[in-house]
Design a protein around this motif. Structure first.
Motif: not given
Length: 687
Positions: A7-15, A480-494
């Motif tokens: 269960p999700n139970g931790i507030k995400d101050s970084g996303g 063929e190799m695919e460039v990983p689109a999810t290597t980085k996602v948009k996050v907010t600095d903790f």
């Protein structure tokens, strides 16, 4: 390590979302979780034995007593034996591919998935709070929630779910690492935080104080997770095959990104040679799934269709040959499980034999008739062979029934020999013997070739020793190799409350906040402001009360009264200061200290309990990072004119498809893509 999320139970101050997903339940008794728990236990036992060996070796060097040396040598032999046994158990875990396969998978050759790298827990709390107090002059206790969120996110990454949500979890932590590095990892000193990761093949621990190892290991686990998603896909459906193909290609792209970005990672499983081999293996499995996708609806018993599939199968065999050759090179062969190299060898022989069977079927079952396109068949046959037996041309083979039969029989003999070789190699590896589905497919393929040979036998003919030519590999759908689109996602600095990262970072050195009392004279405070966030004092009147109280040009205003101003621009700060009365208001300012950093100390990397000097720090220093300080004293500007003439602006800084089980083909379909162990019938219109 079940695929059910806690269960999700931790507030995400970084996303962007209000909560971040936690990892899987590490105590869930699934096949994958048991395997990873066993891996973690083996890693601890291996490091214990390595410490004992290091201690015994040191004692052997230090002691001059012969009796003591004899006892130490005996103990060393026991330790080395235990290490060999533990390494063997770890190799067995890497050979346990059945736990990663689709639960309903019974008709396809198993695929190899990478296991997740294990790591030790990291405690950021004490050192980060001390750093916040020392470097940013703020109370570290005020950031306990942010530090706890970061630690919870890292802990969740140790047990990611085997789906897109698990990949996103790893990508989220990976995206936070550069922010954490800028906040707390100074290029001029070590933080005292050690990151320990275990080699996924040998279990040898590698420890570093910088984040390079942490970033590289998270990338490796992202690729491993994609490989596990691929192997779990339902390859009896088009959607499942497309998911497997895409996942393997993204896994290869992620490993290639790791190889190009982190070139000096001390862990051997992430060395350039090992990563190159893993990339080839991921692409080979993607090519195998592409072949299965083409064959899924059934292969038409037509000359051109059979020849096309022969070249596709030859392509799969060729790329597995390349993978096998890279696996048996030193020193890779000493660390890759024997199961992997044996599996690639079996597949190379199996698909090469399948290619010869398809060519044999095309030549033996389809004689050139008046209604057939002679030119097209000649062109097709000429593209299949690199060379032909002397004195023969494609048209001669097609028109001459005896010649066509002779070449066809030669191909079927090569197919039988190849299937027998695949079965022989299969029997040599005890880990492969556990894969009954693989054995059934190999036996069925062998029997199908034997049946084809017996159908075309003629007792009156003499034994023909014509050797079938090699088949040129060709594919219309290259993996063929695919460039990983999810290597980085948009996050907010903790830790965004510390202020803009472009200014308040670990590489900047600050004075402690100073309190300045502002008292306006004729509504004029004696200075102007510039910048976006935070604002900076410029054009300070040296005779103003603020200057007398200690304000300097170039100071950054961090608070006005009780209001934190680190994220406020000129307009907002002007609004706070506009109505200051004669009593004045207190502001807090900080000044940048000399930011010329000394040369960084080398980072000690502990690999196998033996320290070695290994510098992983990249020093990037730019004169533009210095905060300009104007020495020029200008005429006092009116407070009202702040927002007009003197307001200076500074520069601011793949959901994968899911398999549709409702569309799964029946296991006993009349026209199977590959021969099943229960049926060898090949008289239908499809193979």
């Amino acid at each position: 390590m079940t695929d059910t999320l806690l269960p999700n139970g931790i507030k995400d101050s970084g996303g962007d979302s209000s909560y971040f997903r936690k990892g899987c339940n590490p105590f869930a008794q699934t096949g994958r979780s048991k395997l990873q728990n066993t891996r973690a236990s083996l890693n601890q036992q291996i490091i214990k034995q390595m410490r004992m060996r290091a201690g015994a070796e040191n004692l052997l060097k230090a002691s001059s007593n012969n009796k003591v040396k004899e006892m130490v040598l005996l103990e060393l032999s026991y330790v080395n034996s235990n290490l060999q046994l533990l390494m063997g158990e770890l190799e067995g875990l890497n050979s346990s591919v059945e736990v990663y396969q689709n639960t309903q998978e019974t008709a396809n050759i198993p695929l190899i998935a990478l296991g997740l790298k294990e790591t030790k827990e990291v405690d950021y709390s004490t050192l980060f709070k001390d750093f916040i107090l020392e470097h940013y002059s703020e109370d570290g206790k005020d950031y306990e929630d942010e530090i706890a969120d970061l630690m919870d996110l890292r802990q969740a990454c140790r047990t990611p779910s085997r789906n897109e949500a698990g990949v996103e979890l790893l990508a989220k932590y990976f995206s936070h690492l550069p922010l954490v590095e800028s906040r707390f990892f100074s290029p001029s000193r070590q933080t005292g935080i050690f990151f320990t990761w275990y080699d996924s093949f040998t279990g040898v621990p590698v420890c570093q104080q910088n984040l390079s190892l942490e970033k590289a290991s998270i990338l490796f686990n992202m690729a491993a997770l994609y490989s596990q998603i691929a192997t779990r896909s339902d390859r009896q459906t088009v959607a499942g095959l497309e998911e497997a193909i895409s996942s393997f290609q993204i896994a290869a792209g992620t490993l290639n990104h790791l190889k190009e970005t982190f070139t000096h990672t001390p862990s051997y499983d992430m060395s350039p040679a090992m990563l190159s081999m893993l990339i080839r293996m991921m692409l080979a499995q993607a090519q195998e799934c592409l072949f299965e996708k083409i064959a899924l609806p059934g292969i038409r018993n037509q000359f051109s269709s059979l020849m096309k599939m022969a070249q596709e199968a030859s392509r799969v065999s060729e790329i597995y040959d390349q993978v096998h050759q890279s696996m048996i090179q030193t020193p890779i062969k000493d660390n890759v499980p024997l199961f992997w190299s044996t599996m690639t060898q079996v597949k190379a022989n199996h698909y090469r034999s399948m290619a010869h069977f398809f060519v044999a079927s095309a030549l033996l079952d389809h004689q050139l008739g008046p209604s057939d396109d002679e030119d097209q068949q000649e062109k097709t046959l000429s593209q299949v062979y690199d060379r032909l037996p002397e004195g023969r041309s494609p048209l001669d083979i097609l028109k001459n029934k005896d010649e066509r039969t002779r070449i066809g029989k030669a191909h079927i003999r090569r197919a039988i020999l190849g299937h027998e070789e695949a079965l022989r190699i299969y029997g040599l590896c005890h880990h492969l013997n556990k894969l009954e589905a693989l054995q059934d497919i190999l036996k069925a393929s062998h029997q199908r070739s034997l049946n084809k040979s017996s159908e075309n036998e003629n007792e009156e003919e003499f034994t023909d020793y014509t050797e079938a030519p090699d088949i040129i590999s060709k594919t219309e759908h290259k993996a063929e190799m695919e460039v990983p689109a999810t290597t980085k996602v948009k996050v907010t600095d903790f830790f965004q409350r510390l202020g803009p990262l472009s200014v308040f970072s670990a590489k900047q050195r600050w004075t402690a906040p100073r309190t300045i009392r502002l008292r306006p004279e004729d509504r004029d405070l004696g200075f102007t402001l510039k910048g976006e966030t935070p604002v900076q004092v410029v054009s300070l009147d040296p005779l103003s009360p603020a200057a007398a109280d200690g304000l300097k040009e170039g100071d950054y205003i961090v608070t006005v009264g009780n209001t934190d101003c680190k994220w406020l621009g000129v307009t907002e700060v002007m609004r706070l200061l506009k109505d200051v009365d004669e009593e004045g208001i207190d502001i807090q300012v900080v000044s940048v200290m000399d930011s010329n950093p000394p040369m960084p100390t080398k980072s000690a990397t502990f690999c196998g309990n033996l320290p070695k000097t290994y510098s992983m720090i990249c020093l990037a220093y730019n004169d533009d990072d210095k905060n300009p300080k104007s020495r020029k004293v200008t005429k006092k500007s009116s407070f009202i004119s702040w927002g007009l003439k003197n307001k200076l602006k500074s520069a601011s800084t793949l959901s994968l498809p899911t398999a549709d089980h409702s569309g799964t083909l029946p296991w006993n379909k009349p026209c199977p893509t590959f021969p099943s162990s229960s049926s060898y019938n090949n008289d239908s219109a499809l193979y």
